[in-house]
Design a protein around this motif. Structure first.
Motif, PDB file in Angstrom:
ATOM      1  N   SER A 277      15.527 -20.244 -24.131  1.00  0.00           N
ATOM      2  CA  SER A 277      16.428 -19.158 -23.763  1.00  0.00           C
ATOM      3  C   SER A 277      15.891 -18.496 -22.502  1.00  0.00           C
ATOM      4  CB  SER A 277      16.528 -18.140 -24.902  1.00  0.00           C
ATOM      5  OG  SER A 277      17.297 -17.022 -24.511  1.00  0.00           O
ATOM      6  N   TYR A 278      16.787 -18.310 -21.531  1.00  0.00           N
ATOM      7  CA  TYR A 278      16.375 -17.716 -20.253  1.00  0.00           C
ATOM      8  C   TYR A 278      17.309 -16.566 -19.903  1.00  0.00           C
ATOM      9  CZ  TYR A 278      15.769 -17.188 -15.222  1.00  0.00           C
ATOM     10  OH  TYR A 278      15.559 -16.679 -13.962  1.00  0.00           O
ATOM     11  N   LYS A 279      16.737 -15.406 -19.687  1.00  0.00           N
ATOM     12  CA  LYS A 279      17.494 -14.213 -19.300  1.00  0.00           C
ATOM     13  C   LYS A 279      17.441 -14.082 -17.789  1.00  0.00           C
ATOM     14  CE  LYS A 279      17.405  -9.170 -20.040  1.00  0.00           C
ATOM     15  NZ  LYS A 279      16.704  -8.078 -20.758  1.00  0.00           N
ATOM     16  N   ASP A 280      18.596 -14.115 -17.152  1.00  0.00           N
ATOM     17  CA  ASP A 280      18.671 -14.101 -15.691  1.00  0.00           C
ATOM     18  C   ASP A 280      18.651 -12.651 -15.200  1.00  0.00           C
ATOM     19  OD1 ASP A 280      19.126 -14.483 -13.019  1.00  0.00           O
ATOM     20  OD2 ASP A 280      20.713 -15.969 -13.293  1.00  0.00           O
ATOM     21  N   LEU A 281      17.506 -12.247 -14.670  1.00  0.00           N
ATOM     22  CA  LEU A 281      17.364 -10.873 -14.176  1.00  0.00           C
ATOM     23  C   LEU A 281      17.974 -10.692 -12.793  1.00  0.00           C
ATOM     24  CD1 LEU A 281      13.699 -10.166 -15.343  1.00  0.00           C
ATOM     25  CD2 LEU A 281      15.853  -9.536 -16.474  1.00  0.00           C
ATOM     26  N   SER A 282      18.380 -11.780 -12.170  1.00  0.00           N
ATOM     27  CA  SER A 282      18.993 -11.656 -10.852  1.00  0.00           C
ATOM     28  C   SER A 282      20.470 -11.266 -10.932  1.00  0.00           C
ATOM     29  CB  SER A 282      18.862 -12.968 -10.078  1.00  0.00           C
ATOM     30  OG  SER A 282      19.671 -13.980 -10.646  1.00  0.00           O
ATOM     31  N   LYS A 283      21.051 -11.342 -12.119  1.00  0.00           N
ATOM     32  CA  LYS A 283      22.459 -11.007 -12.302  1.00  0.00           C
ATOM     33  C   LYS A 283      22.594  -9.552 -12.765  1.00  0.00           C
ATOM     34  CE  LYS A 283      24.024 -15.080 -11.284  1.00  0.00           C
ATOM     35  NZ  LYS A 283      24.649 -15.959 -12.286  1.00  0.00           N
ATOM     36  N   PRO A 284      23.784  -8.952 -12.629  1.00  0.00           N
ATOM     37  CA  PRO A 284      23.982  -7.568 -13.088  1.00  0.00           C
ATOM     38  C   PRO A 284      23.620  -7.423 -14.562  1.00  0.00           C
ATOM     39  CG  PRO A 284      25.846  -8.295 -11.762  1.00  0.00           C
ATOM     40  CD  PRO A 284      24.996  -9.501 -11.975  1.00  0.00           C
ATOM     41  N   GLN A 285      22.968  -6.331 -14.880  1.00  0.00           N
ATOM     42  CA  GLN A 285      22.562  -6.071 -16.254  1.00  0.00           C
ATOM     43  C   GLN A 285      23.696  -5.348 -16.975  1.00  0.00           C
ATOM     44  OE1 GLN A 285      19.194  -7.363 -17.099  1.00  0.00           O
ATOM     45  NE2 GLN A 285      20.037  -8.297 -15.253  1.00  0.00           N
ATOM     46  N   LEU A 286      24.720  -6.112 -17.303  1.00  0.00           N
ATOM     47  CA  LEU A 286      25.922  -5.580 -17.935  1.00  0.00           C
ATOM     48  C   LEU A 286      26.248  -6.377 -19.183  1.00  0.00           C
ATOM     49  CD1 LEU A 286      28.277  -5.031 -14.838  1.00  0.00           C
ATOM     50  CD2 LEU A 286      26.990  -3.289 -16.097  1.00  0.00           C
ATOM     51  N   PHE A 287      26.709  -5.671 -20.197  1.00  0.00           N
ATOM     52  CA  PHE A 287      27.159  -6.300 -21.433  1.00  0.00           C
ATOM     53  C   PHE A 287      28.548  -5.756 -21.729  1.00  0.00           C
ATOM     54  CE2 PHE A 287      27.558  -6.899 -25.983  1.00  0.00           C
ATOM     55  CZ  PHE A 287      26.948  -8.123 -26.211  1.00  0.00           C
ATOM     56  N   LEU A 288      29.562  -6.615 -21.593  1.00  0.00           N
ATOM     57  CA  LEU A 288      30.954  -6.183 -21.734  1.00  0.00           C
ATOM     58  C   LEU A 288      31.236  -4.950 -20.868  1.00  0.00           C
ATOM     59  CD1 LEU A 288      31.603  -6.800 -25.537  1.00  0.00           C
ATOM     60  CD2 LEU A 288      32.381  -8.170 -23.593  1.00  0.00           C
ATOM     61  N   LYS A 289      30.808  -5.067 -19.610  1.00  0.00           N
ATOM     62  CA  LYS A 289      31.046  -4.054 -18.574  1.00  0.00           C
ATOM     63  C   LYS A 289      30.289  -2.749 -18.824  1.00  0.00           C
ATOM     64  CE  LYS A 289      35.662  -5.919 -17.639  1.00  0.00           C
ATOM     65  NZ  LYS A 289      37.101  -5.640 -17.500  1.00  0.00           N
ATOM     66  N   LYS A 290      29.311  -2.785 -19.702  1.00  0.00           N
ATOM     67  CA  LYS A 290      28.540  -1.572 -20.009  1.00  0.00           C
ATOM     68  C   LYS A 290      27.061  -1.837 -19.721  1.00  0.00           C
ATOM     69  CE  LYS A 290      31.672  -0.315 -23.790  1.00  0.00           C
ATOM     70  NZ  LYS A 290      32.530  -1.510 -23.705  1.00  0.00           N
ATOM     71  N   ASP A 291      26.400  -0.854 -19.186  1.00  0.00           N
ATOM     72  CA  ASP A 291      24.970  -0.951 -18.926  1.00  0.00           C
ATOM     73  C   ASP A 291      24.223  -0.501 -20.178  1.00  0.00           C
ATOM     74  OD1 ASP A 291      22.461  -1.095 -17.917  1.00  0.00           O
ATOM     75  OD2 ASP A 291      22.669   0.537 -16.472  1.00  0.00           O
TER      76      ASP A 291
ATOM     77  N   PHE B 290      21.932  -1.917 -23.979  1.00  0.00           N
ATOM     78  CA  PHE B 290      21.177  -2.883 -24.761  1.00  0.00           C
ATOM     79  C   PHE B 290      20.118  -3.642 -23.942  1.00  0.00           C
ATOM     80  CE2 PHE B 290      25.628  -3.080 -26.477  1.00  0.00           C
ATOM     81  CZ  PHE B 290      25.410  -2.186 -27.522  1.00  0.00           C
ATOM     82  N   ASN B 291      19.871  -3.196 -22.710  1.00  0.00           N
ATOM     83  CA  ASN B 291      18.912  -3.901 -21.859  1.00  0.00           C
ATOM     84  C   ASN B 291      19.270  -5.382 -21.736  1.00  0.00           C
ATOM     85  OD1 ASN B 291      16.633  -4.091 -20.202  1.00  0.00           O
ATOM     86  ND2 ASN B 291      15.318  -4.690 -21.919  1.00  0.00           N
ATOM     87  N   ALA B 292      20.553  -5.663 -21.657  1.00  0.00           N
ATOM     88  CA  ALA B 292      21.043  -7.040 -21.644  1.00  0.00           C
ATOM     89  C   ALA B 292      21.425  -7.456 -20.236  1.00  0.00           C
ATOM     90  CB  ALA B 292      22.245  -7.179 -22.564  1.00  0.00           C
ATOM     91  N   SER B 293      21.245  -8.727 -19.939  1.00  0.00           N
ATOM     92  CA  SER B 293      21.726  -9.292 -18.692  1.00  0.00           C
ATOM     93  C   SER B 293      23.147  -9.803 -18.904  1.00  0.00           C
ATOM     94  CB  SER B 293      20.829 -10.444 -18.235  1.00  0.00           C
ATOM     95  OG  SER B 293      21.389 -11.105 -17.112  1.00  0.00           O
ATOM     96  N   SER B 294      23.869  -9.950 -17.830  1.00  0.00           N
ATOM     97  CA  SER B 294      25.219 -10.515 -17.932  1.00  0.00           C
ATOM     98  C   SER B 294      25.194 -12.034 -17.994  1.00  0.00           C
ATOM     99  CB  SER B 294      26.067 -10.070 -16.737  1.00  0.00           C
ATOM    100  OG  SER B 294      25.484 -10.538 -15.528  1.00  0.00           O
ATOM    101  N   CYS B 295      24.006 -12.638 -17.870  1.00  0.00           N
ATOM    102  CA  CYS B 295      23.929 -14.102 -17.794  1.00  0.00           C
ATOM    103  C   CYS B 295      22.655 -14.604 -18.475  1.00  0.00           C
ATOM    104  CB  CYS B 295      23.966 -14.534 -16.323  1.00  0.00           C
ATOM    105  SG  CYS B 295      23.917 -16.301 -16.081  1.00  0.00           S
ATOM    106  N   TYR B 296      22.827 -15.585 -19.365  1.00  0.00           N
ATOM    107  CA  TYR B 296      21.709 -16.252 -20.031  1.00  0.00           C
ATOM    108  C   TYR B 296      21.931 -17.759 -19.946  1.00  0.00           C
ATOM    109  CZ  TYR B 296      20.429 -11.783 -22.239  1.00  0.00           C
ATOM    110  OH  TYR B 296      20.058 -10.477 -22.476  1.00  0.00           O
ATOM    111  N   THR B 297      20.848 -18.507 -19.899  1.00  0.00           N
ATOM    112  CA  THR B 297      20.925 -19.969 -19.968  1.00  0.00           C
ATOM    113  C   THR B 297      20.244 -20.408 -21.257  1.00  0.00           C
ATOM    114  OG1 THR B 297      20.845 -20.125 -17.555  1.00  0.00           O
ATOM    115  CG2 THR B 297      20.410 -22.135 -18.808  1.00  0.00           C
TER     116      THR B 297
END
Length: 367
Positions: free
Chosen positions: A335-349, A351-358
């Motif tokens: 599991s890879y969390k892409d920190l280069s992408k906006p940190q948004l989850f369903l348009k909300k900043d 849960f400390n979530a990225s908008s993109c994971y691989t």
């Protein structure tokens, strides 16, 4: 005084009468049976054979035949796992490259996935999001040997962590070394293709599906093919397909049938939010059984194409899809969390979530 009749003369006449009546009755029955049997019909001329499938595109014309007596050399793409890999230089794909050479694959489709129970009694976004994010961040199986050359060491968006598991128990390393590996790559023209080039150089037969290329089928190198096709979760409507017979949109199962490929060792997908519906289609049509490893880039900044409902129900749907993979014996190994992408989850900043994971899964039942 009347003359007496000779003995037995009356019985003989009666016997002859009965034999004659039986003979007439038999002749009549034969005539009736003969009239009931239909006359044989003339045999219909045999129907001409349907032409073998050729990939769509007006440019796919067979090359001129070789001179008589010369040995013709043709490039093929393998239709089975044990066939020798195709060769040849760059250029346009030959018409025979992807002809079907096997039996139909799939069972009858399911109509919907099995939704998991709600994460909590409140059915809230917080409950669903925490369950989902914990699930995609926790690997389910250890993989000791991964190709980590592509792992991003900085925030450069050009590098993607496309990782496959090369442990001996899953057989991929052996398939690569014996030149029997097949990789399907689903994406867009702007994507970085270094992973595909690397896998082709290592011995994989790579098929890159990119709707932005100019030619319908191109052989870029000895084992790297480009196809002007986009992967969808539905085939074109029959009315649209009749008007556009060379439509470049297909379900993955339809492409496997057209190409005659029954197994994919690696399926890599970066579909810019179409991945959820495509993944749902692979589950419902049992295409997953033909795949050894999955590498999907998932996007969480919005629900995705044709995924609707409240935010909590959207996340529940995402989680249910991934649990379906688990039921099919796929296990998450990277599991890879892409920190280069906006940190948004369903348009909300949140849960400390990225908008993109691989995410990378391996089919533990793969043979």
């Amino acid at each position: 005084m009347a003359r007496d009749r000779p003995p037995g003369k009356g019985c003989s006449a009666l016997r002859r009468g009965l034999l004659g009546a039986a003979l007439l009755l038999g002749l009549r029955l034969c005539a009736e049976l003969r009239s009931a049997v239909p006359a044989p019909r003339p045999s219909a001329p045999s129907a001409p054979r349907a032409p073998a499938f050729r990939p769509p595109g007006p440019h796919l014309q067979p090359a001129p035949g070789p001179p008589r007596g010369a040995r013709r050399q043709v490039t093929y793409v393998r239709s089975g796992r044990r066939a020798p890999p195709g060769g040849g230089g760059s250029g346009t794909l030959e018409p025979s490259c992807c002809a079907p050479r096997g039996r139909p694959r799939r069972k009858g489709p399911r109509w919907q996935i099995r939704l998991q129970p709600w994460a909590g009694p409140a059915q809230s976004l917080d409950e669903e999001a925490w369950r989902f994010l914990r699930y995609i961040s926790t690997t389910q199986i250890a993989c000791d040997h991964m190709n980590t050359d592509n792992l991003a060491t900085d925030a450069s968006p050009a590098q993607k962590p496309w990782s496959v598991c090369l442990d001996d128990r899953f057989g991929l390393a052996h398939q690569i070394h014996s030149k029997q590996c097949r990789l399907y790559s689903l994406g867009l023209g702007s994507d970085d293709t270094r992973f595909e080039v690397s896998m082709a150089n290592d011995g994989c037969e790579v098929h890159r599906f990119d709707p932005s290329i100019k030619s319908a089928h191109v052989l870029e190198s000895q084992r790297l093919w480009y196809h002007r096709l986009s992967i969808d979760w539905r085939d074109p409507h029959p009315a649209v397909a009749a008007q556009k017979p060379h439509s470049n949109t297909r379900k993955l199962g339809s492409i496997l049938n057209e190409f005659g490929h029954h197994k994919i060792d690696i399926l890599k997908a970066d579909l810019e939010s179409a991945e959820w519906k495509v993944l749902e289609n692979l589950i419902l049509e049992d295409v997953l059984e033909q795949i050894g490893q999955l590498i999907f880039e998932i996007h969480l900044h919005w629900p995705g194409f044709e995924v609707g409902g409240s935010d909590s129900s959207v996340v529940r749907f995402w989680y249910s899809l991934l649990k379906e993979l688990e039921l099919k014996d796929f296990r998450l190994f990277h599991s890879y969390k892409d920190l280069s992408k906006p940190q948004l989850f369903l348009k909300k900043d949140i849960f400390n979530a990225s908008s993109c994971y691989t995410l990378s899964w391996v089919n533990t039942r793969w043979k």
